[in-house]
Design an enzyme around this catalytic site. Structure first.
Site, PDB file in Angstrom:
ATOM      1  CE  LYS A  55      -3.733  -2.426   2.319  1.00 38.86           C
ATOM      2  NZ  LYS A  55      -4.465  -2.729   3.551  1.00 38.86           N
ATOM      3  CD  GLN A  99      -3.130  -4.089   6.785  1.00 39.74           C
ATOM      4  OE1 GLN A  99      -3.090  -3.137   6.023  1.00 39.74           O
ATOM      5  NE2 GLN A  99      -3.772  -5.197   6.474  1.00 39.74           N
ATOM      6  CG  ASP A 122      -9.074   0.294   4.948  1.00 38.95           C
ATOM      7  OD1 ASP A 122      -8.951   0.063   3.730  1.00 38.95           O
ATOM      8  OD2 ASP A 122      -8.368  -0.237   5.827  1.00 38.95           O
TER       9      ASP A 122
END
Ligand code: NAP
Length: 291
Positions: A55, A99, A122
Site C-alpha cells: 500500500k 491495518q 478504508d
C-alpha cells in the site's frame, strides 16, 4: 456454450491506478497539496507487513506522501488512540489506514471509529457504514468498490438485475450488497445459515462470492451467462485459489474473475482512489465526473 470471458482485474486496476496518478498530479498542480496516506501497522504479523508495504509503495508511485507508523506490539490501546487523534488533526494526512487484524488485546472497532469519516480511506468506520447504508456521499470500503468496478467492466446493466452476494461481513459482503442495491439491482444476501445456497445463487445475473470457503461455488450454483466475482483468497500448496471452482464455472458463466488477478489488485487501486477523494473533500473540491 462458449467459455466465460475472463475479467482481467490486473489490467483494470492498472488502468485505474494510471488515472489516479494523473489526477493526483493535476490536484497537486492546482492546489499545491500533496495527498498523504498514513498507514498504521501494529506488531510483526508477516502478512500484514506485506499488505502495508504494498500500500505504501502504491501510494508513493501515485505521487502521494507515504506517512507510515510502525508501532510496537506492546503499545496500548490509548497510545494508538492518541496517535489516531494526532493524525486526524494533521493537515498533511489525507487518509488514515489502520491495518487489521490488530494483535490480541486491542479493540480494533473502537480504534477504527476514531478515524474521522473524511479520512476513512478504508471506509470501515461506523459513520462511513451509516453513510453508505443511507446512500449518502462518503468513502466506501475498497474491496466492495473494486468489485463494483469489475462488474461494470462487463457492461452489464445492473438496474433491475438479480444480484446475489454470498457473505455478509462488514468488510466485503455487507457493503457489496448495499452498493448493488444503490445501483437498483434486486439483491439477495446469502450466508452460513442460508438453506438452499444452490437454489439462491443459481437465480443470479450477478454473483459476488465472499464466503471465505475454498471452492464453495461450483457449476451447479451458476445461472448460465452470469457475471461471477470471486472475492475469496486461499493459499494452498498449488498456489492461490478462490471461493469459486474456476474451471467448472468457466464453462457455465458469461464472465468470471480469476484468483489471483481478479478482485485482489482492485483493493489497492481503490485505496489510492479513496485517498485522493479524501484529499479533495478536505480541500473542498468536488469529485470529478465518473469516467
Ligand atoms: P468473513 O468475515 O469470514 O465473512 C464470511 C461470510 O461468508 C460470512 O457472512 C459467513 O456467514 C459467510 N459464509 C461462510 N460460510 C458460508 C457458507 N458455507 N455458505 C454461505 N455463506 C457462508 O470473511 P470476509 O472478510 O468477508 O472475506 C471473505 C473472503 O474474501 C476471504 O477469503 C478473504 O480472504 C477474502 N478477501 C479478499 C480481499 C481481496 O482483496 N481480494 C479482501 C478482503 C477479503 P455468517 O455471517 O453467517 O457467518
Amino acid at each position: 456454450m462458449a467459455l466465460a470471458k475472463i475479467i482481467d482485474g490486473t489490467q483494470i486496476a492498472r488502468d485505474l491506478r494510471a488515472r489516479v496518478v494523473a489526477d493526483v498530479a493535476a490536484f497537486r498542480r492546482s492546489t499545491g497539496i500533496v495527498p498523504g496516506l498514513a498507514t498504521l501497522l501494529v506488531g510483526e504479523d508477516p502478512a500484514s507487513e506485506v499488505y502495508v508495504r504494498n500500500k505504501r509503495k502504491a501510494a508513493t508511485e501515485a505521487g502521494m506522501a507515504d506517512l507510515h507508523h510502525h508501532l510496537d506490539v506492546g503499545i496500548g490501546q490509548s497510545a494508538i488512540a492518541e496517535l489516531i487523534a494526532e493524525l486526524a488533526a494533521d493537515d498533511a494526512v489525507s487518509g488514515i489506514l489502520l491495518q487489521l487484524p490488530l494483535p490480541k488485546g486491542l479493540d480494533s472497532a473502537s480504534l477504527i471509529d476514531l478515524i474521522p469519516p473524511v479520512k476513512d480511506v478504508d471506509g470501515l468506520t461506523t459513520l462511513s457504514a451509516g453513510l453508505l447504508a443511507r446512500g449518502a456521499q462518503g468513502l466506501r470500503p475498497c474491496t466492495p468498490t473494486g468489485v463494483m468496478a469489475l462488474i461494470d467492466s462487463t457492461g452489464i446493466d445492473l438496474d433491475g438485475a438479480t444480484a446475489v452476494v454470498v457473505g455478509r461481513s462488514e468488510l466485503v459482503g455487507g457493503p457489496a450488497s448495499r452498493l448493488l442495491l444503490e445501483r437498483n439491482a434486486t439483491v439477495t444476501v446469502a450466508h452460513s445459515h442460508t438453506r438452499d445456497l444452490e437454489g439462491v445463487t443459481s437465480l443470479a445475473d450477478v454473483l459476488v462470492v465472499a464466503a471465505g470457503v475454498p471452492g464453495l461455488i461450483g457449476a451447479n450454483h451458476i445461472k448460465p451467462g452470469a457475471v461471477v466475482i470471486d472475492v475469496g483468497i486461499h493459499r494452498t500448496d498449488h498456489g492461490l485459489i478462490g471461493d469459486v471452482r474456476f474451471d467448472e464455472v468457466l464453462e457455465r458463466a458469461g464472465w468470471i474473475t480469476p484468483v489471483p488477478g481478479g478482485v485482489g489488485p482492485m483493493t489497492i487501486a481503490m485505496l489510492l482512489a479513496n485517498t485522493l477523494a479524501a484529499a479533495r473533500m478536505q480541500a473542498g473540491i468536488p469529485a470529478p465526473e465518473a469516467r
